[in-house]
Design an enzyme around this catalytic site. Structure first.
Site, PDB file in Angstrom:
ATOM      1  N   ARG A 122      56.352  49.392  59.921  1.00 26.10           N
ATOM      2  CA  ARG A 122      55.252  50.018  59.425  1.00 26.10           C
ATOM      3  C   ARG A 122      54.763  51.343  60.294  1.00 26.10           C
ATOM      4  O   ARG A 122      55.084  51.398  61.376  1.00 26.10           O
ATOM      5  CB  ARG A 122      54.135  49.138  59.498  1.00 26.10           C
ATOM      6  CG  ARG A 122      54.163  47.843  58.576  1.00 26.10           C
ATOM      7  CD  ARG A 122      53.132  46.806  58.935  1.00 26.10           C
ATOM      8  NE  ARG A 122      53.456  45.716  58.091  1.00 26.10           N
ATOM      9  CZ  ARG A 122      54.073  44.522  58.314  1.00 26.10           C
ATOM     10  NH1 ARG A 122      54.663  44.499  59.567  1.00 26.10           N
ATOM     11  NH2 ARG A 122      54.303  43.507  57.533  1.00 26.10           N
ATOM     12  N   TYR A 143      62.231  42.617  47.257  1.00 23.16           N
ATOM     13  CA  TYR A 143      63.259  43.770  47.180  1.00 23.16           C
ATOM     14  C   TYR A 143      64.416  43.190  46.487  1.00 23.16           C
ATOM     15  O   TYR A 143      65.211  43.992  46.052  1.00 23.16           O
ATOM     16  CB  TYR A 143      63.684  43.794  48.723  1.00 23.16           C
ATOM     17  CG  TYR A 143      62.242  44.409  49.526  1.00 23.16           C
ATOM     18  CD1 TYR A 143      61.763  45.589  49.226  1.00 23.16           C
ATOM     19  CD2 TYR A 143      61.717  43.493  50.580  1.00 23.16           C
ATOM     20  CE1 TYR A 143      60.815  45.940  49.939  1.00 23.16           C
ATOM     21  CE2 TYR A 143      60.662  43.990  51.187  1.00 23.16           C
ATOM     22  CZ  TYR A 143      60.258  45.423  50.929  1.00 23.16           C
ATOM     23  OH  TYR A 143      59.013  45.551  51.535  1.00 23.16           O
TER      24      TYR A 143
END
Length: 319
Positions: free
Chosen positions: A135, A301
């Site tokens: 992140r 995903y």
């Protein structure tokens, strides 16, 4: 503006339990919204029914995503269960119907075009986001001690959920990262002459008064100026603010000519996970590298891969 004694008491409870500054700001934000939703009634005069009506309003009138609603729930659960010691119990409220959208991802060619449009430390930052799956906040918080150039790995400390994890470090950034570390240490040495150093975790500077002089604690991506520590008030140098690389990214995406996808800092983390799955990595490995507590979070995903990259031929093309 005068500070609310009640909110300051909640802030103290949050810090007492070692939550991050980001979590502190988020929880205080949702507590404020809860109070204003109920016409500034004091939380001690309210309870489970008021919490339920607020959360339901977020879903029905606010049309927020499930994750937003859950964040608000976590904040109010902390308020009542921990700070006020009045457990809410089973609320049984209506969860948000707006599902989490599939993330936009970049293929490796698009990533390459964006990185080519970036320069210096910004290219390095986004290379790490894509190459290590971090992140943006995790990347900017990296300190010298978190990097192992020989083993090509890095440690994310106090990540989401207040957890540490290790992940891979791309070999292609080792030289550039080594230069960035040297430059950061030079900045630290200059600061040290003024009695200033990198911002340190709460109370560490009291326990180890000279820790700010140790290179291990220096941020790899330091801010350009000094600031006051948000807790201690001590003058220090924090890491680069995330708004700076975000602006650089927006310009680079335009230069790269990518207009059909919504690209932000988190897109590189999504693209990291998707590319690993395309390369045949198993989902549990991807889960560990991303630091997901639940494999179901990583499962999204596989849907991205299935929608865009499965390689399955359309029946129409077989006619």
């Amino acid at each position: 503006m005068a500070k609310s004694p009640f909110l300051e008491s909640i802030r103290s409870e949050i810090r007492l339990r070692g939550y991050s500054i980001r979590t502190e700001k988020t929880y205080i934000h949702w507590v404020k919204r809860f109070i204003f939703f109920h016409q500034k009634r004091h939380p001690e005069s309210m309870g489970a029914e008021e919490v339920k009506s607020f959360l339901t309003s977020l879903a029905v009138q606010g049309n927020v995503a499930i994750n937003t609603q859950k964040t608000a729930l976590n904040a109010l659960a902390f308020l009542y269960n921990q700070a006020l010691n009045r457990p809410l119990g089973d609320l049984g409220f209506q969860y948000a119907s707006k599902p989490r959208n599939l993330p936009h991802v970049l293929n490796k060619y698009e990533v390459g075009k964006i990185l080519a449009a970036l320069e210096g430390k910004y290219r390095l930052i986004f290379s790490i986001l894509y190459g290590s799956g971090l992140r943006i906040s995790e990347c900017l918080r990296l300190r010298v001690m978190d990097i192992d150039l020989e083993r090509c790995c890095l440690t994310v400390r106090n990540g989401k959920g207040n957890k540490d994890r290790q992940t891979i470090l791309p070999r292609s950034v080792v030289n550039e990262l080594s230069v960035a570390i040297d430059e950061a240490i030079k900045i630290q040495k200059t600061d040290n002459k003024q009695g200033i150093g990198p911002s340190l975790p709460f109370a560490l500077d009291r326990k180890y008064p000279n820790a700010f002089r140790e290179p291990a604690w220096m941020f790899i991506f330091p801010s350009s100026s000094h600031c006051s520590h948000p807790i201690s008030g001590k003058i220090c140098r924090h890491h680069l603010h995330d708004s700076v690389p975000r602006k650089q990214l927006k310009t680079a995406v335009g230069k790269a000519g990518i207009f059909k996808k919504r690209v932000n800092c988190h897109t590189f983390r999504h693209s990291f996970a998707t590319q690993l799955l395309l390369d045949g990595r198993d989902i549990r490995t991807v889960q560990e590298l991303l630091g997901h507590k639940d494999v179901n979070t990583t499962q999204i995903y596989t849907h991205v891969v299935g929608q865009y990259y499965a390689g399955t031929s359309s029946p129409l093309d077989l006619l």
